[in-house]
Design a protein around this motif. Structure first.
Motif, PDB file in Angstrom:
ATOM      1  N   HIS A 166       0.870  -1.175   0.000  1.00  0.00           N
ATOM      2  CA  HIS A 166       0.000   0.000   0.000  1.00  0.00           C
ATOM      3  C   HIS A 166       0.906   1.223   0.000  1.00  0.00           C
ATOM      4  N   PRO A 167       0.375   2.426  -0.052  1.00  0.00           N
ATOM      5  CA  PRO A 167       1.258   3.590  -0.207  1.00  0.00           C
ATOM      6  C   PRO A 167       2.300   3.763   0.898  1.00  0.00           C
ATOM      7  N   TYR A 168       2.061   3.250   2.092  1.00  0.00           N
ATOM      8  CA  TYR A 168       3.064   3.379   3.152  1.00  0.00           C
ATOM      9  C   TYR A 168       4.060   2.217   3.149  1.00  0.00           C
ATOM     10  N   ASN A 169       3.836   1.239   2.297  1.00  0.00           N
ATOM     11  CA  ASN A 169       4.781   0.112   2.169  1.00  0.00           C
ATOM     12  C   ASN A 169       4.726  -0.360   0.728  1.00  0.00           C
ATOM     13  N   THR A 170       5.506   0.283  -0.126  1.00  0.00           N
ATOM     14  CA  THR A 170       5.319   0.111  -1.579  1.00  0.00           C
ATOM     15  C   THR A 170       6.111  -1.058  -2.156  1.00  0.00           C
ATOM     16  N   LEU A 180       0.853   9.101  -9.812  1.00  0.00           N
ATOM     17  CA  LEU A 180       1.344   7.756  -9.480  1.00  0.00           C
ATOM     18  C   LEU A 180       2.667   7.858  -8.722  1.00  0.00           C
ATOM     19  N   ARG A 181       3.579   8.731  -9.195  1.00  0.00           N
ATOM     20  CA  ARG A 181       4.888   8.892  -8.540  1.00  0.00           C
ATOM     21  C   ARG A 181       4.709   9.482  -7.135  1.00  0.00           C
ATOM     22  N   GLY A 198       5.896   7.705  -3.695  1.00  0.00           N
ATOM     23  CA  GLY A 198       6.822   8.414  -2.800  1.00  0.00           C
ATOM     24  C   GLY A 198       6.372   8.469  -1.347  1.00  0.00           C
ATOM     25  N   LEU A 199       5.209   7.941  -1.043  1.00  0.00           N
ATOM     26  CA  LEU A 199       4.709   7.979   0.344  1.00  0.00           C
ATOM     27  C   LEU A 199       5.276   6.860   1.206  1.00  0.00           C
ATOM     28  N   SER A 214      -2.838   5.720   8.775  1.00  0.00           N
ATOM     29  CA  SER A 214      -3.418   4.974   7.668  1.00  0.00           C
ATOM     30  C   SER A 214      -3.345   5.822   6.412  1.00  0.00           C
ATOM     31  N   PRO A 215      -2.976   5.236   5.283  1.00  0.00           N
ATOM     32  CA  PRO A 215      -3.008   6.002   4.031  1.00  0.00           C
ATOM     33  C   PRO A 215      -4.413   6.457   3.653  1.00  0.00           C
TER      34      PRO A 215
END
Ligand SMILES: NC(=O)c1ccc[n+]([C@@H]2O[C@H](COP(=O)([O-])OP(=O)(O)OC[C@H]3O[C@@H](n4cnc5c(N)ncnc54)[C@H](OP(=O)(O)O)[C@@H]3O)[C@@H](O)[C@H]2O)c1
Length: 290
Positions: free
Chosen positions: A165-169, A261-262, A266-267, A202-203
């Motif tokens: 997910h955005p916090y663990n890509t 998307l980038r 980057g999160l 949470s994202p």
């Protein structure tokens, strides 16, 4: 309706499926029935979720034809071993009330006794050859696990289902999957609630994701699911709420641009799970007979 992805053996899999981890058995029938009624055609369960019976019941109650639903389930580590995995298929198929499972995956590696993981995968290969399953794969495998598996078995896993997910890509693991011809499937695709550096974040409430969501009149969950789909992944969001189940599939009428998307890529904060070293253990879960 949902887009489909082509697995490495040519089988089509709907990109978005309903996840049912931690969905209590009593709520699973309704969640699955609702999802199928509103257009889902893919459900992700596991022997260890102890709700395969209710997933099967939800599918039957939906009235959607069995052949139109992509059923994914997982073998739990207490059932690893060649013969045990053949038996695990029988148990899952019986609980689900089906003759064939679309995608059967190993729930996680068993690093302490990896030989058993290999034997379990060879059981999956047998089931694939026999037509009992249409595709096979793994979950929570790091690159080192994949290499050991590929060295000792014949069929390249169709899918590696990992936390993403955005916090663990998971950039490294995604690349490792891609180079080996394995599709990445995101679990916890909208992040759930996790601890990062001691904070509970949470994202779903991330300001960057919210800004993008506002631009399209969409929710943060929809933006994240759209991000997965556009980057070529499968995602299996879980919800027991009808409006959220509908919302999570409604991601095919807008498109994120490359910059967005980038920004989401980057999160990344960091992993909650190191798949190559962590031994998850069995959590004391034993899979009963059907
Ligand atoms: N292979 C593995 O080891 C593994 C591990 C974990 C999960 N999984 C799979 O991945 C699936 C999804 O993972 P997950 O359940 O951990 O996380 P998730 O799908 O990212 O998040 C689910 C959480 O978000 C809430 N939610 C759902 N839709 C929402 C929306 N539109 N807006 C706001 N909140 C929303 C849900 O609550 P409500 O239900 O109350 O709506 C639930 O609390 C699981 O069900 C399972 O199939 C696999």
């Amino acid at each position: 309706m949902t887009d489909s992805l082509t697995l490495n053996n040519g089988v089509l899999m709907p990109a978005i499926g309903l996840g049912v981890y931690q969905t209590p058995p009593a709520e699973t029938v309704t969640a699955v029935q609702t999802a199928l009624e509103v257009g889902y055609r893919h459900v992700d369960t596991a022997a260890a979720y102890l709700n395969e019976r209710e997933v099967g019941e939800g599918i039957r109650r939906s009235g959607v034809a069995r052949e139109d639903v992509f059923i994914e389930t997982k073998v739990w580590i207490t059932d690893y071993g060649y013969d045990q995995t053949l038996h695990a298929f029988e148990k899952s198929a019986k609980k689900l009330g089906v003759d064939q499972i679309d995608l059967l995956i190993l729930h996680q590696a068993y690093p302490a006794i990896f030989d058993k993981t290999i034997e379990a995968y060879k059981g999956l290969e047998r089931l694939l050859a026999d037509g009992a399953v249409r595709a096979i794969g793994v979950s929570n495998f790091g690159p080192n696990h994949l290499d050991r598996l590929l060295n000792e078995t014949s069929v390249v896993p169709a899918v590696n289902q990992i936390e993403l997910h955005p916090y663990n890509t998971r950039a490294e693991e995604r690349a490792a999957n891609a180079v080996r011809g394995i599709l990445t499937q995101a679990w916890s695709p909208i992040g759930g609630v996790r601890h990062y550096n001691g904070d509970e974040k949470s994202p779903l409430t991330d300001p960057t994701v919210q800004t993008i969501a506002d631009r399209y009149g969409k929710s943060t969950a929809q933006v994240m699911l759209r991000w997965h789909v556009q980057e070529g992944r499968s995602a299996i969001p879980k919800s027991v709420h009808r409006e959220r189940i509908i919302e999570n599939l409604d991601v095919f009428d807008f498109a994120l641009n490359d910059d967005e998307l980038r920004q989401i890529d980057g999160l990344h904060i960091g992993g909650t799970v190191d798949t190559d070293t962590l031994d998850f253990g069995s959590f004391g879960i034993e899979i009963d007979e059907a």
